[in-house]
Design a protein around this motif. Sequence first.
Motif, PDB file in Angstrom:
ATOM      1  N   LEU A  52       0.601  -1.338   0.085  1.00 26.57           N
ATOM      2  CA  LEU A  52      -0.041  -0.048  -0.126  1.00 26.57           C
ATOM      3  C   LEU A  52       1.050   1.376  -0.029  1.00 26.57           C
ATOM      4  O   LEU A  52       0.331   2.262  -0.679  1.00 26.57           O
ATOM      5  N   TYR A  53       1.863   1.220   0.666  1.00 28.20           N
ATOM      6  CA  TYR A  53       2.935   2.314   0.854  1.00 28.20           C
ATOM      7  C   TYR A  53       3.191   2.543  -0.683  1.00 28.20           C
ATOM      8  O   TYR A  53       3.198   3.758  -0.983  1.00 28.20           O
ATOM      9  N   ARG A  54       3.805   1.645  -1.361  1.00 23.98           N
ATOM     10  CA  ARG A  54       4.294   1.813  -2.845  1.00 23.98           C
ATOM     11  C   ARG A  54       3.495   2.332  -3.644  1.00 23.98           C
ATOM     12  O   ARG A  54       3.477   3.211  -4.540  1.00 23.98           O
ATOM     13  N   GLN A  55       1.994   1.735  -3.430  1.00 24.36           N
ATOM     14  CA  GLN A  55       0.911   2.190  -4.340  1.00 24.36           C
ATOM     15  C   GLN A  55       0.645   3.820  -3.990  1.00 24.36           C
ATOM     16  O   GLN A  55       0.627   4.487  -4.987  1.00 24.36           O
ATOM     17  N   ASP A  56       0.706   3.966  -2.685  1.00 26.49           N
ATOM     18  CA  ASP A  56       0.375   5.703  -2.686  1.00 26.49           C
ATOM     19  C   ASP A  56       1.537   6.470  -3.108  1.00 26.49           C
ATOM     20  O   ASP A  56       1.109   7.482  -3.877  1.00 26.49           O
ATOM     21  N   ILE A  57       2.674   6.306  -3.115  1.00 29.95           N
ATOM     22  CA  ILE A  57       3.947   6.803  -3.860  1.00 29.95           C
ATOM     23  C   ILE A  57       3.813   6.866  -5.259  1.00 29.95           C
ATOM     24  O   ILE A  57       4.019   7.976  -5.866  1.00 29.95           O
ATOM     25  N   ASN A  58       3.463   5.519  -5.931  1.00 32.76           N
ATOM     26  CA  ASN A  58       3.242   5.739  -7.274  1.00 32.76           C
ATOM     27  C   ASN A  58       2.394   6.686  -7.746  1.00 32.76           C
ATOM     28  O   ASN A  58       2.484   7.067  -8.940  1.00 32.76           O
ATOM     29  N   ARG A  59       1.364   6.465  -7.177  1.00 35.11           N
ATOM     30  CA  ARG A  59      -0.045   7.234  -7.619  1.00 35.11           C
ATOM     31  C   ARG A  59       0.425   8.777  -7.617  1.00 35.11           C
ATOM     32  O   ARG A  59       0.106   9.406  -8.615  1.00 35.11           O
ATOM     33  N   PHE A  60       1.114   9.339  -6.467  1.00 39.16           N
ATOM     34  CA  PHE A  60       1.371  10.558  -6.426  1.00 39.16           C
ATOM     35  C   PHE A  60       2.382  11.005  -7.408  1.00 39.16           C
ATOM     36  O   PHE A  60       2.279  12.101  -7.967  1.00 39.16           O
ATOM     37  N   ASN A  61       3.355  10.126  -7.782  1.00 41.50           N
ATOM     38  CA  ASN A  61       4.424  10.401  -8.810  1.00 41.50           C
ATOM     39  C   ASN A  61       3.583  10.404 -10.035  1.00 41.50           C
ATOM     40  O   ASN A  61       3.976  11.343 -10.945  1.00 41.50           O
ATOM     41  N   GLN A  62       2.787   9.710 -10.484  1.00 40.70           N
ATOM     42  CA  GLN A  62       2.177   9.614 -11.558  1.00 40.70           C
ATOM     43  C   GLN A  62       1.079  10.965 -11.842  1.00 40.70           C
ATOM     44  O   GLN A  62       1.159  11.432 -13.011  1.00 40.70           O
ATOM     45  N   VAL A  63       0.489  11.509 -10.980  1.00 42.71           N
ATOM     46  CA  VAL A  63      -0.365  12.562 -10.857  1.00 42.71           C
ATOM     47  C   VAL A  63       0.343  13.829 -10.922  1.00 42.71           C
ATOM     48  O   VAL A  63      -0.239  14.716 -11.564  1.00 42.71           O
ATOM     49  N   HIS A  64       1.526  13.819 -10.684  1.00 39.25           N
ATOM     50  CA  HIS A  64       2.337  15.310 -10.473  1.00 39.25           C
ATOM     51  C   HIS A  64       3.541  15.100 -11.305  1.00 39.25           C
ATOM     52  O   HIS A  64       4.595  14.914 -10.774  1.00 39.25           O
ATOM     53  N   PRO A  65       3.573  15.312 -12.681  1.00 39.88           N
ATOM     54  CA  PRO A  65       4.778  15.255 -13.296  1.00 39.88           C
ATOM     55  C   PRO A  65       5.747  16.095 -13.291  1.00 39.88           C
ATOM     56  O   PRO A  65       6.992  15.959 -13.682  1.00 39.88           O
ATOM     57  N   ASP A  66       5.374  17.410 -12.673  1.00 45.52           N
ATOM     58  CA  ASP A  66       6.643  18.274 -12.138  1.00 45.52           C
ATOM     59  C   ASP A  66       7.425  18.052 -10.838  1.00 45.52           C
ATOM     60  O   ASP A  66       8.058  18.852 -10.366  1.00 45.52           O
ATOM     61  N   PHE A  67       7.143  16.830 -10.161  1.00 43.15           N
ATOM     62  CA  PHE A  67       7.779  16.500  -9.106  1.00 43.15           C
ATOM     63  C   PHE A  67       8.206  14.958  -9.105  1.00 43.15           C
ATOM     64  O   PHE A  67       7.393  14.036  -9.803  1.00 43.15           O
ATOM     65  N   SER A  68       9.191  14.507  -8.720  1.00 44.66           N
ATOM     66  CA  SER A  68       9.609  13.247  -8.652  1.00 44.66           C
ATOM     67  C   SER A  68       9.466  12.650  -7.132  1.00 44.66           C
ATOM     68  O   SER A  68      10.184  13.012  -6.125  1.00 44.66           O
ATOM     69  N   ALA A  69       8.635  11.507  -6.841  1.00 48.17           N
ATOM     70  CA  ALA A  69       8.338  11.164  -5.698  1.00 48.17           C
ATOM     71  C   ALA A  69       8.969   9.597  -5.920  1.00 48.17           C
ATOM     72  O   ALA A  69       8.641   8.677  -6.511  1.00 48.17           O
ATOM     73  N   PHE A  70       9.768   9.455  -4.675  1.00 47.77           N
ATOM     74  CA  PHE A  70      10.741   7.888  -4.894  1.00 47.77           C
ATOM     75  C   PHE A  70      10.192   7.069  -3.784  1.00 47.77           C
ATOM     76  O   PHE A  70      10.185   7.505  -2.630  1.00 47.77           O
ATOM     77  N   ILE A  71      10.135   5.965  -4.160  1.00 44.62           N
ATOM     78  CA  ILE A  71       9.992   4.811  -3.085  1.00 44.62           C
ATOM     79  C   ILE A  71      11.422   4.520  -2.434  1.00 44.62           C
ATOM     80  O   ILE A  71      12.194   4.367  -2.895  1.00 44.62           O
ATOM     81  N   GLY A  72      11.297   4.438  -0.926  1.00 41.60           N
ATOM     82  CA  GLY A  72      12.381   3.901  -0.228  1.00 41.60           C
ATOM     83  C   GLY A  72      12.009   3.778   0.963  1.00 41.60           C
ATOM     84  O   GLY A  72      10.870   3.609   1.542  1.00 41.60           O
ATOM     85  N   TYR A  73      13.076   3.219   1.873  1.00 41.30           N
ATOM     86  CA  TYR A  73      12.946   3.321   3.343  1.00 41.30           C
ATOM     87  C   TYR A  73      14.224   3.297   4.030  1.00 41.30           C
ATOM     88  O   TYR A  73      15.377   3.459   3.420  1.00 41.30           O
ATOM     89  N   GLU A  74      14.287   3.473   5.489  1.00 39.19           N
ATOM     90  CA  GLU A  74      15.412   3.519   6.116  1.00 39.19           C
ATOM     91  C   GLU A  74      15.590   2.108   6.837  1.00 39.19           C
ATOM     92  O   GLU A  74      14.754   1.654   7.498  1.00 39.19           O
ATOM     93  N   TYR A  75      16.816   1.693   6.362  1.00 41.32           N
ATOM     94  CA  TYR A  75      17.369   0.361   7.328  1.00 41.32           C
ATOM     95  C   TYR A  75      18.118   0.718   8.343  1.00 41.32           C
ATOM     96  O   TYR A  75      18.852   1.711   8.486  1.00 41.32           O
TER      97      TYR A  75
END
Length: 645
Positions: A177-200
């Motif tokens: 679900l976390y990845r889905q939310d990030i990808n949806r935001f990245n797709q909707v806003h072409p002027d902004f880059s939203a990256f999937i990641g996490y902290e180890y």
Amino acid sequence: MVEPGRLLSIFIAAVLLGFCVWAHGNDRVSSRPAAHWEIFFGDVHSHTVSSTDATALDTFTTVEKEFAFARGAVSKAYSGEPVSLREPLDFVVATDHSETQAVQGLCFLEPFGAMDEPLCRLLRKRNQNSAQSRYDAGLLYRAFVLSINLAPVKQPANLPLCMKYDCKAAATAFWNLYRQDINRFNQVHPDFSAFIGYEYTKHPNGVNYHHQLVYRSDHTASFPYGYTEARSVHDLIRLVDRECNNKTDCDYLLIDHNPIQSKGTRFSTLDKNGQPWTRESAQAYINRAPLVEIFQNKGNQECRRGFGNDDPLCNFENVPATPDPLLCPSPGHGKYGCVMASNYVRNGLKIVLLLQESIGANPYKKGFIAATDNHVARPGKTDEKGHFGEWGYEDSRPYLRLTPFPLLSKEEVNHSTMPFDGFGVNPGGLAAVQARENSRDAIFDAMKQRRTYATSGTRIRLHVFGGWRFDQKPVSIAGLIEMGQKQGVPMGSDLPPTAGKTPHFVIAAQRDPGGARLQRLQVVKVWARDGRTGERVYDVAISPNEPPSGAVIASGALHDYQPGQSWGSEQLLASWSDPDFDPLAHAAWYVRVIEEPSRRYTYYDAQALGWSEQEMVKTGTERHIPWTLQERAWSSPIWYTPEGL
């Protein structure tokens, strides 16, 4: 993350689909690539409701709202005041803790049946302002710290819940679900880059081995592997590689996080498993971990005066000592607690140049980057004026930010004689990359190739090129960029091998329009030869517009800044050759840009409390509170290896 109580049908769809590949997640209209590299600003480290330690501090902002804030949306401070960025960011990496995804899944997703567990009810409790709520949240935060210290092999953190519920399934569902939310935001806003990641978040015995993992695209591993699955960063790389090698476009990189809390282990002659580095292990690590944080809200990671150098400009945002025996149990480090010379990046460069001299490879040939690491889901909120804290309710108001730890009442602040040692000692820094367009691919490539620089929160624009010969001295920034790209290599690169010449560097910096003017450009050089190391700082450009007494190096005192001052320059250019070049020594050069002194957030907090300047001077002296600072930027190093070595 999804809002608490998301519908069961969405959860089932997430589990069935797995969200292993998000079709067309990167297929969006992008601006035409620029002829030259442009500068994009972002934040590569902040936390939302998806991190247990942030939730414990009363942060309930989702990752989508975090990205919206980065694009300019207005948020609310804990005081109720509106908060927004002075200027939107271009990109953000989502970096919530991997080790707590199972707990977040159990406590925020209905299908697992754990939402009524006492830990889950406590985690979802809002407005934790009462004494009992603050105490409960403190226990929860301490449990988080213990979980990343003691997490056993193959067992998720917070074991009592995992003995009763399926933590692996909860973490997987939450990650999908976390990845889905990030990808949806990245797709909707072409002027902004939203990256999937996490902290180890490996943190055994209080030693920080944290790394942020950043995926290039929507093609990722199926699970957020953390310390509970990977006992070292080398194990993490092997786990993620095992999945990514079987997927198209599944690429990732790691960012080395907060070396000053590593107790001297970060820049070590031993690898992450405690074994001597080999050429092969060094290369495998640096291929995946090309960047290191040199600044964030826990302080300056570049250098500290008296720890390997006598550079006065290293007296900048140095964190106080940590007396907490859980976080800093090692004795023998005097009043600075666990702080030691090898915690700092500049000293680390010298250590690893010696390592390169001995094994022929450098596991820490890293570029520089900065971040906020805030736990309030406000990426890029780095201005000193209008600072609302980094740690939830713990530092949400001026009197709390001026309070020593443990917390005192508002009345006690004015009479305290304890040293300043509170949470969130600065608002954090910004990441800057040189790329041809704002897209995931272009920004990821820039990070992987170390075309990055770090700032202490200001938006200085910086260009650095190195080479063996440039045809002419640049007279404009545009001309310098064009010449640098044709005849030299950018920051983060290796100088090509050419014997018998002297390295030359061309540098251009422009001030942040909302910040102070520029005071100076410096080149910091470190080198190693025959088992010995050295460093030197060169002033390569100083603003001609300085006061008669000369350029001020801020001590933190109130008088370092004078209202109405107009010192410094809008931009500085330099063309510089190394006068001390030794062709037989391994070397690295990086640029440091220094602004004129300006007011620190503590000044504005004291002003909000009604303190007079006389009170600020008195209290600042008694409690070591700095009122001014000199914001700055650090370029990634340019490296030199002697021919034949």
